[in-house]
Each structure stands twice: as C-alpha cells, then as structure tokens.
Design a protein around this motif. Structure first.
Motif, mmCIF file in Angstrom:
data_model
loop_
_atom_site.group_PDB
_atom_site.id
_atom_site.type_symbol
_atom_site.label_atom_id
_atom_site.label_comp_id
_atom_site.label_asym_id
_atom_site.label_seq_id
_atom_site.Cartn_x
_atom_site.Cartn_y
_atom_site.Cartn_z
ATOM 1 N N UNK A 28 9.254 14.896 9.777
ATOM 2 C CA UNK A 28 8.940 13.474 10.355
ATOM 3 C C UNK A 28 8.392 12.846 11.827
ATOM 4 N N UNK A 29 7.657 13.068 11.399
ATOM 5 C CA UNK A 29 6.046 12.330 12.170
ATOM 6 C C UNK A 29 6.130 11.527 13.379
ATOM 7 N N UNK A 30 6.704 10.288 12.803
ATOM 8 C CA UNK A 30 7.457 9.277 13.630
ATOM 9 C C UNK A 30 6.679 8.346 13.966
ATOM 10 N N UNK A 31 5.328 7.648 12.866
ATOM 11 C CA UNK A 31 4.300 7.464 13.142
ATOM 12 C C UNK A 31 4.143 6.151 12.069
ATOM 13 N N UNK A 86 2.904 6.609 4.683
ATOM 14 C CA UNK A 86 2.881 5.154 5.020
ATOM 15 C C UNK A 86 4.095 5.818 5.783
ATOM 16 N N UNK A 87 5.701 6.603 5.380
ATOM 17 C CA UNK A 87 5.840 7.196 6.338
ATOM 18 C C UNK A 87 5.792 7.928 6.881
ATOM 19 N N UNK A 88 5.287 8.931 7.580
ATOM 20 C CA UNK A 88 4.306 9.763 7.330
ATOM 21 C C UNK A 88 5.389 10.660 8.367
ATOM 22 N N UNK A 148 6.549 1.288 15.173
ATOM 23 C CA UNK A 148 6.128 0.432 16.848
ATOM 24 C C UNK A 148 5.182 1.399 17.652
ATOM 25 N N UNK A 149 4.952 3.245 17.036
ATOM 26 C CA UNK A 149 4.133 4.296 17.056
ATOM 27 C C UNK A 149 2.926 4.101 16.300
ATOM 28 N N UNK A 150 2.574 3.235 15.051
ATOM 29 C CA UNK A 150 1.050 3.067 15.042
ATOM 30 C C UNK A 150 0.384 2.254 15.626
ATOM 31 N N UNK A 151 0.718 1.847 16.196
ATOM 32 C CA UNK A 151 -0.469 0.992 17.025
ATOM 33 C C UNK A 151 -0.494 2.277 18.002
ATOM 34 N N UNK A 185 1.220 -1.619 -0.327
ATOM 35 C CA UNK A 185 0.096 0.057 0.237
ATOM 36 C C UNK A 185 0.816 0.716 -0.401
ATOM 37 N N UNK A 186 0.466 1.752 -0.715
ATOM 38 C CA UNK A 186 1.045 3.588 -0.460
ATOM 39 C C UNK A 186 0.246 4.864 -0.844
#
Length: 434
Positions: A365-368, A342-344, A371-374, A324-325
C-alpha cells in the motif's frame, strides 16, 4: 559541488508544459525557465509572469525560436500531438535537448524522422510517459527487475476512461477527430499503457499485434428522440441527460477547467455567468449535444500483443465508464503482481507449494490516495518525478529506472500504430519488422 540549474524554453505553453515547468518554481536550483514560444499572446504573458523572463525571450513559434541565438539547454515541448514533428526537428537541429510530450509522433513516418534527427544531433530527448514515474508503476517495475515473479508469461493492462473525461477530450474536445488532431484514441490516451507494457517487458520486444474496437455509444442514431443540437440552447433534456453540458461543466465548473474554459483565458476570474454564456455559445465545442459531434475516434478497443520470447500481453480500453480506472496484472513463472492504480496499491503473490500453502501474498500500500494525492501532485506524483529526472538526464547524472529516452519509447508507439492498422482491417495480425 553545486550545479547550475538546467535552463529551458517552453514551446507550446499549454497545460502539460506548465505542469512540467513547475519544477522551476518548486526547486529553482534544478530548473530555470528562460523563455517561451507560443502563438497565443495571453499564454506568452502568463509564462513571463510565472517565470520572470523578459519580452525578448518570447517567440511566436518554434521556427522563430530556432532562428534566434540558442538561449537555453533544453526545450519543454508541450505542443499538440500533430505539431511535434514541425516543432521538434528545427529545435534539435539548433542544438537544444528536449522534454517532449507524449505521444511524440502521430505516425510511424514522423517517429522515424524525429528519432533519426535525435541520433544525427546526438540530442537528449526524453518522452513524457509519466506513469512510469508514479510510485505505483515504479514499485511494480522494481519487483519485476528484482526477479520476484520470475519471467513474465503474460501481462494484462486495463484502462476505463470516465464518462466526463471521454466527453471532454475525445467526443467534444481536442482529441475527438483524428482528421483534425492527428491521433487515434489509442495513441492519445493509451500510449501510456502500451508504454508500461513494453517497459515491464523490456527484456524482449513485440513481434505481432492484433486489435478490435470501434465507436459504440456517442453516435447520432443513439441520441434521444427529443435531443436538441446544443444542450443549453435547444434541448429539453438539459437537466436530465447524463451527458448534458450543464451537468458536466456548469455543475462541475472546476473539473477539466483548463480545456473547457480555455476561451475565457482573457478573463482573470471568469464568473459562473461567463461560463454559462460560453455553454450557450454555438462556437463552443462543449455546447454541443454529445451524440451530435464530429468525433470519429473509438470509444473502446482491445489489443493483443505477441512478444518475441513467446510471452503475450493484452490491453483493454473502454470509454464512458462511471469512474476512471487503471489496472495491471502480470503473471510470471514464480508468481504474480496485480493492482489498481487509483488505489495506489498492488499485491505480490508468490507460489508456495509447502504443505497447507498455495501462495504467499504481500500487500503493498503506497498510501497515495485521499489527502495524499495532492501531496504527490499530478499523475500520482509522476509529473514532478519526471521533471526532476529530466534534469538528471540533461546533466548526464544517474537517472531513475523510469528514464524515458526517445529510444526507449519507440516500441510502445509502434505497437499503437500497428494496433490501429489491425483494428481498421478487422483484427488482421500486424507483424513488427525485424
């Protein structure tokens, strides 16, 4: 001063409605679920157990809820797309405000009826365009509003739909056939993206649209010669085909579980044996050869939009991609913003004609990721943020920059309707009404 939580009834107790209703569990001071309307007794019971209301607050459908005394401030309408008109009108007429899943109407006529009903009743209707609420798109919108790249000249959006998502939802699944689900691929999948385009271009309106696309890959004539009709029943390619139901769903039993295993909802903890048996059942839509389904929606489409102020926009959707993109690239009179959802992460590139310079590039860089996705939850944090903004919207409090009132969502929907007409007419330009 403490405010009472907004009370709501779930109408259509499916995956998306439960996602938005989760706020009632994580922040009960904001939202309280007090009832449910759904024809499936299993899902009604699930809602009762999750939110703790009585049997008296369970209804078989929206009409039954509308016939009863009003019992909440609002409705969370998570019914299927083609049901939105029938489930929205009677409840707005009853006096409920509403959080309404996207797309909120399957055609222009339905859209106009729902909008007219909302105006007549002075209803607060918010549409679930969750991508607006993600840190990625919200951060980009803030930069646009602040004027960092000047006036927008062109905006490009792209969505690659993964092969397993395309299979699950748009070839074998609920949105595979527009005659049955009522929606096109562009409307069901990409009304998010066209809404983002319209949101970024909110200082102007679309004037014209042209579109091309079609169904390229999953057609009977493209099936391997040896292919059977049901992957795990009569196909010798079950272990080698890229799109085998065994490889997509048995080898990945938790991916798309809410859709693939919905027929097993009566089992508290279905086993892998239960799932294999369902994949060997000809009644399962997911048991079918991917090349021999009744799908009629496109798997790729390109859209070109002309705006009233002279700016342009494009959206490209391709289904069957390896991953997905979503990407966006906005070019303005002073610079550009581009990034990968996808890279946020996005970049702001500003023109700099100083000696030895060309442009100044800032990485945001939003750092999402990882491990941050959850931690951010569904849709990169958009689901939870949207539900919270809905509470503010109903209370009359200040809402966020992303607030998706129904009146803000019509431009994106109209663009989709006209793009599909253009595609069906070989790309003929369709003009918006003044």
């Amino acid at each position: 001063m403490n405010k009472k939580p907004v009370t709501a009834v779930i109408v259509g107790a499916g995956h998306r409605a439960f996602v938005y209703s989760k706020l009632a569990l994580t922040d009960p001071d904001q939202l309280k679920i007090v009832g449910v309307a759904d024809p499936d007794p299993i899902r009604r019971q699930k809602a009762r157990e999750m939110f703790g209301f009585s049997e008296d607050a369970c209804f078989e459908d929206a009409d039954a809820l509308a016939a009863a005394p009003k019992l909440a401030d609002a409705v969370i309408n998570g019914t299927m797309d083609q049901q939105h008109l029938a489930t929205t009108i009677p409840l707005l007429d009853k006096g409920y405000d509403m959080l309404l899943e996207k797309p909120f109407a399957v055609c222009k006529e339905d859209m106009e009826q729902i909008v007219a009903c909302a105006k007549k009743n002075h209803s607060k209707v918010m549409i679930c365009h969750v991508l607006r609420y993600t840190p990625f798109y919200y951060g980009i919108k803030q930069r646009v509003v602040q004027g960092e790249i000047g006036d927008i000249i062109n905006i490009q959006t792209l969505e690659n739909v993964s092969y397993h998502h395309l299979s699950t939802s748009y070839v074998r699944g609920k949105w595979a056939n527009s005659d049955l689900c009522g929606t096109s691929m562009l409307l069901a999948k990409c009304c998010h993206d066209l809404d983002i385009m319209m949101w970024m271009m909110s200082e102007t309106k679309p004037a014209a649209v042209s579109s091309f696309g079609g169904k390229y890959q999953f057609r009977p004539e493209n099936a391997p010669k040896e292919a059977g009709n049901y992957c795990m029943i009569d196909c010798p390619l079950v272990d080698t085909c890229l799109f085998s139901t065994k490889r997509l769903y048995i080898d990945h039993p938790d991916r798309w579980a809410f859709y693939v295993w919905d027929a097993l909802e009566d089992k508290a903890n279905p086993t892998i044996e239960d799932k294999i048996a369902w994949m060997k059942n000809k009644n399962s839509p997911y048991a079918r050869c991917i090349y021999k389904c009744d799908n009629n929606v496109v798997d790729h489409q390109s859209v070109l939009v002309q705006f009233q102020n002279g700016a342009t926009g494009t959206h490209n959707m391709t289904g069957g991609a390896s991953a997905p993109l979503r990407r966006i690239h906005i070019i303005g009179t002073k610079g550009e913003i581009y990034g990968n959802f996808e890279e946020s992460k996005f970049f702001v590139s500003k023109i700099n004609p100083d000696p030895g310079k060309e442009c100044d590039i800032e990485e945001v860089d939003l750092n999402v990721t990882g491990d941050m996705v959850g931690a951010y939850g569904g849709h990169g944090g958009g689901d939870e943020r949207l539900a919270a903004d809905f509470v503010h919207f109903i209370r009359g409090d200040k809402t966020s920059l992303a607030c998706t009132s129904i009146f803000d969502s019509t431009a994106g929907h109209l663009t989709v309707y006209l793009a599909d007409i253009s595609r069906e007419q070989g790309g003929k330009v369709q003009w918006f009404e003044e």
